[in-house]
Design an enzyme around this catalytic site. Structure first.
Site, PDB file in Angstrom:
ATOM      1  N   LYS A 126     -48.475 -66.074 -27.333  1.00  0.00           N
ATOM      2  CA  LYS A 126     -47.196 -65.390 -27.535  1.00  0.00           C
ATOM      3  C   LYS A 126     -46.986 -65.269 -29.036  1.00  0.00           C
ATOM      4  CE  LYS A 126     -42.241 -65.814 -26.492  1.00  0.00           C
ATOM      5  NZ  LYS A 126     -41.210 -66.656 -25.864  1.00  0.00           N
ATOM      6  N   VAL A 180     -40.200 -59.313 -29.505  1.00  0.00           N
ATOM      7  CA  VAL A 180     -39.398 -58.248 -30.110  1.00  0.00           C
ATOM      8  C   VAL A 180     -39.636 -58.190 -31.612  1.00  0.00           C
ATOM      9  CG1 VAL A 180     -37.028 -57.526 -30.641  1.00  0.00           C
ATOM     10  CG2 VAL A 180     -37.632 -58.221 -28.309  1.00  0.00           C
ATOM     11  N   SER A 236     -33.610 -67.164 -32.790  1.00  0.00           N
ATOM     12  CA  SER A 236     -34.769 -66.290 -32.629  1.00  0.00           C
ATOM     13  C   SER A 236     -35.050 -65.468 -33.885  1.00  0.00           C
ATOM     14  CB  SER A 236     -34.539 -65.335 -31.457  1.00  0.00           C
ATOM     15  OG  SER A 236     -35.553 -64.361 -31.392  1.00  0.00           O
ATOM     16  N   ALA A 237     -36.339 -65.298 -34.176  1.00  0.00           N
ATOM     17  CA  ALA A 237     -36.765 -64.425 -35.271  1.00  0.00           C
ATOM     18  C   ALA A 237     -36.415 -62.966 -35.000  1.00  0.00           C
ATOM     19  CB  ALA A 237     -38.268 -64.566 -35.489  1.00  0.00           C
ATOM     20  N   ASP A 278     -32.181 -73.574 -33.354  1.00  0.00           N
ATOM     21  CA  ASP A 278     -33.080 -72.664 -32.642  1.00  0.00           C
ATOM     22  C   ASP A 278     -32.461 -71.270 -32.614  1.00  0.00           C
ATOM     23  OD1 ASP A 278     -34.919 -71.421 -31.045  1.00  0.00           O
ATOM     24  OD2 ASP A 278     -34.916 -72.933 -29.464  1.00  0.00           O
ATOM     25  N   LYS A 294     -30.633 -62.058 -23.932  1.00  0.00           N
ATOM     26  CA  LYS A 294     -30.841 -62.780 -22.681  1.00  0.00           C
ATOM     27  C   LYS A 294     -29.680 -63.739 -22.445  1.00  0.00           C
ATOM     28  CE  LYS A 294     -35.865 -62.370 -22.956  1.00  0.00           C
ATOM     29  NZ  LYS A 294     -35.973 -61.662 -24.246  1.00  0.00           N
ATOM     30  N   GLU A 344     -42.787 -53.575 -25.931  1.00  0.00           N
ATOM     31  CA  GLU A 344     -43.339 -54.901 -26.242  1.00  0.00           C
ATOM     32  C   GLU A 344     -44.237 -55.395 -25.120  1.00  0.00           C
ATOM     33  OE1 GLU A 344     -41.910 -58.232 -24.938  1.00  0.00           O
ATOM     34  OE2 GLU A 344     -39.795 -57.735 -24.619  1.00  0.00           O
TER      35      GLU A 344
END
Length: 332
Positions: A95, A115, A149-150, A147, A168, A34
């Site tokens: 981004k 990612v 993440s995709a 919230d 993370k 990535e």
């Protein structure tokens, strides 16, 4: 031999570099990498040095690196040094997650791919193994912010194997693992029964299954593919022990960084880059050293896995060919 133009027939916005196209055409091992770690994950010039070093690690382990990014509105698989430099230098680099790709392609923009976006592009190019640092996940306080993440959704729908050092540690790791389970994503520990926490090797949370080697993992990934399962495979590969940070120390630092983010009003896709930068400040640069170590470690293991998988594919093709030879012989 496959060329970039042949890939463009399949995907009008996709440019595959000649080296990567040749490797895919000949059934050689390829590892996707990535680019947000270059554009948003580290300061310049450490980000550029790390990008070059990680590509070399992949080569040293017998595979071809395929760093993925959006360059002037084109999805690029395999970057030259000029593109790496463009991503690394401070400037107008976006981004891009999956949701952003169409808008950024239409605008002719340059962006590092997350990612989720990297998985999408890797799958489009026919690359099945991807190395990263850590995946995104469920953010702390997601019960209020929603919230999530995709990356997790992509893992649930795109059959690419992702080698990482866990999610993370700025995230809510228990909820992240729950969402992965809901989407049917197998989480496989390499030499560990615990899900690693990015900067540290342990989280106290169990993985679904454990393997001890790239060869053992390749057989699992091959079985996933043969079963026709649409999900990706998440490989939890802990940071090397010598480079890991103590869990108690990093947890306290992350709490401070989260408080600082709230006070600064940081939200959305700006949260992760802010927190990583703030954690680096609070650790006196040690978290950046750890980050570089873990991505190099993941790239090496991903290359080993890709090599093992090409061996399995070659054996499969050989077995099919042998069976066809038997069928064609009328005297048998």
């Amino acid at each position: 031999m496959a060329s970039s133009s042949e890939f463009a027939v399949r995907h009008p916005f996709l440019d595959v570099g000649d080296e990567v196209a040749a490797a895919l055409s000949h059934g050689l091992a390829v590892v996707a990498l990535e680019s947000t770690i270059i554009s948003h994950g580290m300061p310049y010039p450490q980000n550029l040095a790390t990008a070059r070093a990680v590509e070399q690690v992949v080569r040293d382990h017998g595979a071809v690196p395929a760093t993925i990014a959006l360059i002037k509105g084109r999805l690029r698989v395999g970057l030259d040094d000029a593109a790496l430099e463009e991503l690394a230098r401070p400037g107008d680099v976006a981004k891009a997650s999956r949701r952003d790709l169409a808008a950024l392609v239409a605008a002719g923009a340059t962006a590092g791919t997350t990612v989720a976006a990297t998985m999408y592009v890797a799958a489009a190019a026919g690359i099945g193994v991807f190395a990263t640092g850590g995946i995104g996940g469920v953010h702390r306080g997601a019960d209020q912010t929603f919230d999530v993440s995709a990356d997790l959704i992509e893992l649930g729908s795109t059959p690419v194997t992702v080698v990482c050092a866990g999610a993370k540690s700025i995230l809510d790791l228990p909820k992240t693992l729950e969402v992965l389970e809901t989407y049917g994503v197998p989480v496989i520990g390499v030499g560990t029964d615990e899900f690693p926490a990015f900067f540290s090797r342990t989280s106290g949370l169990p993985v679904a299954h454990r393997v001890e080697s790239a060869g053992e993992l390749a057989r699992l990934v091959d079985a996933q593919r043969r079963l026709g399962l649409a999900q990706g495979v998440l490989v939890a590969h802990p940071i090397p022990e010598a480079d890991a940070l103590a869990p108690d120390e990093i947890d306290g630092i992350i709490e401070q960084a989260l408080t600082d983010a709230d006070e600064q009003g940081v939200t959305g896709k700006d949260v992760t880059p802010y927190l990583l930068a703030r954690v680096n400040e609070l650790t006196g640069g040690r978290s950046l050293t750890a980050n570089v170590a873990l991505i190099r470690n993941n790239a090496a293991f991903a290359a080993d896995l890709a090599v093992e998988l090409t061996g399995l594919s070659a054996a499969e093709v050989g077995g099919v060919a042998e069976g066809l030879d038997v069928d064609r012989d009328p005297g048998r």
